[in-house]
Motif scaffolding. Structure first.
Motif, short mmCIF file in Angstrom:
data_model
loop_
_atom_site.label_atom_id
_atom_site.label_comp_id
_atom_site.label_asym_id
_atom_site.label_seq_id
_atom_site.Cartn_x
_atom_site.Cartn_y
_atom_site.Cartn_z
N UNK A 65 -6.63 47.62 26.64
CA UNK A 65 -7.36 48.89 26.66
C UNK A 65 -6.41 50.03 26.36
N UNK A 66 -6.92 51.01 25.66
CA UNK A 66 -6.12 52.19 25.32
C UNK A 66 -6.06 53.11 26.52
N UNK A 67 -4.86 53.50 26.88
CA UNK A 67 -4.66 54.42 28.00
C UNK A 67 -4.28 55.76 27.41
N UNK A 68 -5.06 56.78 27.75
CA UNK A 68 -4.77 58.11 27.23
C UNK A 68 -4.52 59.05 28.39
N UNK A 69 -3.41 59.73 28.35
CA UNK A 69 -3.06 60.67 29.39
C UNK A 69 -3.84 61.95 29.14
N UNK A 70 -4.70 62.32 30.08
CA UNK A 70 -5.56 63.49 29.90
C UNK A 70 -4.78 64.80 29.99
N UNK A 71 -3.54 64.74 30.45
CA UNK A 71 -2.73 65.96 30.56
C UNK A 71 -2.14 66.35 29.22
#
Length: 78
Positions: A65-71
């Motif tokens: 799964x792609x993990x995207x940092x919302x910051x």
């Protein structure tokens, strides 16, 4: 063994064949045979579907799964 005669070959191709044969230490005729054998009898290229099908079925879907940092805002153009 049958013979193969190729007519109308561009001079640049003949020159390149002779140069390649010299680098491999063989005659132009032997080089021609080697090129034909490699092109026609070499391993068949596999399709993308065949490569995917040959991949082992390991791991869980969550592992990929792609993990995207919302910051951090996504960078569209650099």
């Amino acid at each position: 063994m049958p013979d193969l005669l190729v007519r109308g070959v561009d001079e640049a191709i003949v020159k390149a064949l002779k140069e390649r044969a010299g680098r491999h230490g063989r005659s132009a005729e032997a080089e021609h045979r080697a090129i034909l054998a490699a092109a026609l009898l070499g391993p068949r290229k596999r399709s993308f579907a065949e490569v995917l099908a040959a991949m082992p079925d390991v791991g869980q879907d969550a592992d990929f799964e792609r993990v995207q940092d919302s910051r951090v805002a996504p960078r569209v153009f650099d």
